[in-house]
Design a protein around this motif. Sequence first.
Motif, short mmCIF file in Angstrom:
data_model
loop_
_atom_site.label_atom_id
_atom_site.label_comp_id
_atom_site.label_asym_id
_atom_site.label_seq_id
_atom_site.Cartn_x
_atom_site.Cartn_y
_atom_site.Cartn_z
N LEU A 61 10.75 10.08 13.57
CA LEU A 61 9.75 10.09 12.01
C LEU A 61 10.22 11.13 11.45
CD1 LEU A 61 8.02 9.19 10.39
CD2 LEU A 61 6.16 9.66 11.69
N LEU A 62 9.84 12.21 12.63
CA LEU A 62 9.41 13.72 12.30
C LEU A 62 11.10 14.32 11.92
CD1 LEU A 62 6.74 15.23 14.39
CD2 LEU A 62 6.81 15.24 11.83
N ILE A 63 12.04 13.79 12.96
CA ILE A 63 13.86 14.38 12.83
C ILE A 63 13.71 13.35 11.40
CG2 ILE A 63 15.37 14.64 13.61
CD1 ILE A 63 14.23 14.81 16.48
N ASN A 64 14.21 12.03 11.25
CA ASN A 64 14.67 11.19 10.31
C ASN A 64 13.72 10.95 8.91
OD1 ASN A 64 17.09 10.87 12.15
ND2 ASN A 64 15.89 9.74 13.72
N GLY A 65 12.21 11.14 8.92
CA GLY A 65 12.22 10.64 8.09
C GLY A 65 11.61 9.77 7.95
N VAL A 66 10.50 8.78 7.33
CA VAL A 66 10.84 7.57 7.32
C VAL A 66 10.96 6.86 6.73
CG1 VAL A 66 8.23 6.09 6.50
CG2 VAL A 66 7.86 8.01 6.46
N LEU B 270 -1.01 -6.10 -1.74
CA LEU B 270 -0.46 -4.60 -1.80
C LEU B 270 -2.04 -3.62 -1.49
CD1 LEU B 270 1.32 -4.49 -5.12
CD2 LEU B 270 2.01 -2.74 -2.83
N HIS B 271 -3.18 -4.56 -1.37
CA HIS B 271 -4.45 -3.44 -1.27
C HIS B 271 -4.12 -3.58 -0.19
CE1 HIS B 271 -5.49 -7.90 -0.06
NE2 HIS B 271 -6.12 -7.46 0.89
N THR B 272 -3.62 -4.17 1.06
CA THR B 272 -3.24 -3.92 2.31
C THR B 272 -3.01 -1.96 2.87
OG1 THR B 272 -2.42 -5.91 2.96
CG2 THR B 272 -1.96 -4.82 4.72
N LEU B 273 -1.77 -2.02 1.67
CA LEU B 273 -1.67 -0.28 2.10
C LEU B 273 -2.48 0.42 1.46
CD1 LEU B 273 0.97 1.51 2.58
CD2 LEU B 273 1.50 0.88 -0.05
N CYS B 274 -3.08 0.10 0.91
CA CYS B 274 -4.88 0.41 0.56
C CYS B 274 -5.42 1.19 1.52
CB CYS B 274 -5.05 0.48 -0.80
SG CYS B 274 -3.83 0.69 -2.12
N ASP B 275 -5.35 0.30 2.02
CA ASP B 275 -6.91 0.40 2.85
C ASP B 275 -6.57 1.22 4.53
OD1 ASP B 275 -8.49 -1.65 1.79
OD2 ASP B 275 -7.92 -3.21 2.40
N TYR B 276 -4.58 0.95 4.27
CA TYR B 276 -3.98 1.32 5.49
C TYR B 276 -3.30 2.97 5.21
CZ TYR B 276 -0.07 3.20 8.05
OH TYR B 276 0.48 3.92 9.20
N PHE C 27 2.89 2.05 10.46
CA PHE C 27 3.56 1.92 8.65
C PHE C 27 4.51 0.52 8.85
CE2 PHE C 27 5.49 4.08 5.56
CZ PHE C 27 4.31 3.83 4.10
N PRO C 28 5.30 0.61 9.45
CA PRO C 28 6.05 -0.37 9.19
C PRO C 28 5.66 -2.04 9.17
CG PRO C 28 6.94 0.98 10.94
CD PRO C 28 6.28 0.96 10.59
N GLU C 29 5.27 -2.01 10.42
CA GLU C 29 3.99 -3.57 10.57
C GLU C 29 3.56 -3.34 9.23
OE1 GLU C 29 0.78 -2.91 13.73
OE2 GLU C 29 2.24 -2.70 13.98
N ILE C 30 2.85 -3.02 8.43
CA ILE C 30 2.00 -2.97 7.15
C ILE C 30 3.06 -3.12 5.91
CG2 ILE C 30 0.32 -1.44 5.49
CD1 ILE C 30 -0.97 -1.73 8.65
N LEU C 31 4.27 -2.56 5.73
CA LEU C 31 4.53 -2.87 4.98
C LEU C 31 6.08 -4.67 5.21
CD1 LEU C 31 6.99 0.22 4.06
CD2 LEU C 31 4.77 -0.34 3.72
N GLN C 32 6.10 -5.04 6.24
CA GLN C 32 6.13 -6.27 6.32
C GLN C 32 5.04 -6.96 6.06
OE1 GLN C 32 9.35 -6.92 7.68
NE2 GLN C 32 8.27 -8.83 7.26
N LYS C 33 4.39 -6.71 6.19
CA LYS C 33 3.28 -7.95 5.93
C LYS C 33 3.01 -7.92 4.16
CE LYS C 33 -1.71 -8.90 6.27
NZ LYS C 33 -2.43 -9.21 5.50
N ILE C 34 2.86 -6.59 3.85
CA ILE C 34 3.22 -6.89 2.08
C ILE C 34 4.39 -7.53 1.42
CG2 ILE C 34 3.07 -5.50 0.39
CD1 ILE C 34 1.64 -3.69 1.94
N LEU C 35 5.46 -7.39 2.25
CA LEU C 35 6.75 -7.99 1.96
C LEU C 35 6.17 -9.96 1.91
CD1 LEU C 35 9.46 -5.71 3.74
CD2 LEU C 35 8.78 -5.48 0.94
N GLU C 36 5.78 -9.83 2.92
CA GLU C 36 5.51 -11.34 3.18
C GLU C 36 4.69 -11.69 1.87
OE1 GLU C 36 4.59 -11.91 7.63
OE2 GLU C 36 6.54 -10.99 7.72
N ASP C 37 3.52 -11.61 2.11
CA ASP C 37 2.00 -12.09 1.32
C ASP C 37 2.05 -11.32 -0.35
OD1 ASP C 37 0.75 -9.88 1.44
OD2 ASP C 37 -0.48 -10.41 3.44
#
Length: 659
Positions: A177-182, A593-599, A580-590
């Motif tokens: 993550l640090l070398i390649n970025g997000v 966006l508040h899930t990202l804020c909570d995270y 982080f990736p699993e949070i984004l995956q969940k939002i892509l499905e449902d």
Amino acid sequence: SRNYCVTTQFAFQENEIKLLTAEIERLKNFGCLGVSPSLEGLRDENAKLKYRLNFLKKSLQEERSKSTKSMININSCLQEIFGAAIQAAYPDLENPPLVVTPSQQPKFGDYQCNSAMGISQILLKTREQKVIPREIAEKIVKNIPANECIEKVEIAGPGFINVHLRKDFVSKQLSSLLINGVQPPAIGKRKKVVVDFSSPNIAKEMHVGHLRSTIIGESMCRLFEFAGYDVLRLNHLGDWGTQFGMLIAHLQDKFPDYLTVSPPIGDLQAFYKESKRRFDTEEEFKKRAYQCVVLLQSRNPDFIKAWNLICDVSRREFQKIYNCLDVTIIERGESFYHEMMKDIVKEFEDKGFVQVDDGRKVVFVPGFPVPLTIMKSDGGYTYDTSDLAALKHRLYEEKGDILIYVVDSGQSVHFQTVFAAGQMIGWYDPKVTRVAHAAFGVVLGEDKKKFKTRSGDTVRLIDLLEEGLKRAMDKLKDKERDKVLTPEELKAAQTSVAFGCIKYADLSHNRLNDYVFSFDKMLDDRGNTAAYLLYAFTRIRAIARLANIDEQMLQKAAREEVLVLDHEKEWKLGKCILRFPEILQKILEDLLLHTLCDYLYELATTFTEFYDSCYCVEKDRQTGQIVKVNMWRLLLCEATATVMAKGFDILGIKPVQRM
């Protein structure tokens, strides 16, 4: 093939390469022995195999390159591992439940697989076999394939499988993550997403009701773009209809030379109210307004020019708000679909779906009591017609794989009916194409009633944004930030806080619910607010700077240092970053966006726990001189800030380096 995290994710392709190589050798031998049916055929077969071999090697190389840069969705990896284990343990079981979630308490490991209880119920119902979940869990554990992410598993209670991750695996992912970025996880085929949002009406000012659609829609677009989708952002403006007749008639009276001199319409809202008052009270004006509509719809050049002039005044006002909120959107109003509407009516007629009711042409959709009116008795079209035309255009011309309509909950039945009509006529199959109404609740005032001004009018959006700027500056001055920041830094902090807080207050609530708009709450720098998160982010970024560690030194350290995760707070933070990736995956499905804020709030508070317990920079207590820099901990700070920055970007929030 992305199986079992990293170690076996390319096993299938590598195996095919081995088989192809062996086959080429076999064909060579056949050629030498002269037993091939024909030498030409042999060469063709050999050439095909070589081509396939080269293609596979190249694609494997590309996939490897992408994969090493992408963040791994650990939850998805564990689901693949446990999916394979369940398949091996119960090969005859169709669609067994696969439940993997992060553990709520450290004593239960890092993740849990809770599939055993569901499998036990299925075996009882379908085969009348009574097997206790713990036995099922033991069988699953025995069949876990080799992988590089699980350290150990434990069976707890009635059959929970507690999963402990390997520290070297987590450390390696953080270094990547640090070398390649997000970098987002690979999504497979690049799909096209069409997002319909904002959608104000021409000649009316944007009000607080448009705020939610604009903010939510923009953030959804940013998320899908980051995930690698091809995103089309559409502004379905209300720019057509009978109201333009009265506006044009009023324009002709007030500015008779409008065709040669651009009319100075300063306040379009007042202009609209004047024309509406005349329409309601002057019979002669009303008749002329209807004539103007007919001439506009027949595309008379003078009337098209008048219509464009009115639209341009609105566009300029809308753009001011989009600039403030950093929103990018393409205008495609109702007028765009006008010429398509007669074909829509004909298509529904040809397929026998149209009924005539009191002169209107209506379409009844099974399961919906209210029909769609696709043509009025006077021959005019309706919102139903334009929305059907827009749906078909987005499916057939734009070739959208995913269509999202960010419109308030009050329109739910309308959109469900339109989407069902699209399916009924055969425009799309919901199993193939996703068409979703991302509905949202209304904005309430602190009295829990619809948010209005003291005089009872709807709150103008531009007034709300200006009030936000004023309050943000007051807050910064209360904290005496004006004494330590340059004027430019203070201005940047003001806009970051003002617009960031307005966006975050909306996005941090479940969009399906109404939410109470309160400047006092959103500007509070305690709790789950943008003010708190922006301040936390600025502090994290300052840690390395105050230790005189620049970006190049951090990059060098990321390549050379091993991230030690021995302290429980280091371990907790490292795992939180990688969720982080699993949070984004969940939002892509449902699409919630508040899930990202909570995270992001959880990440900031987890970081605070880490920072309070683990020294990143050690100083001499007497002199204040830096004695020691714990570089692996500074790298954890950097990884936290990198993920927070990407989270802010998706939410449309601009952090600042100094606040």
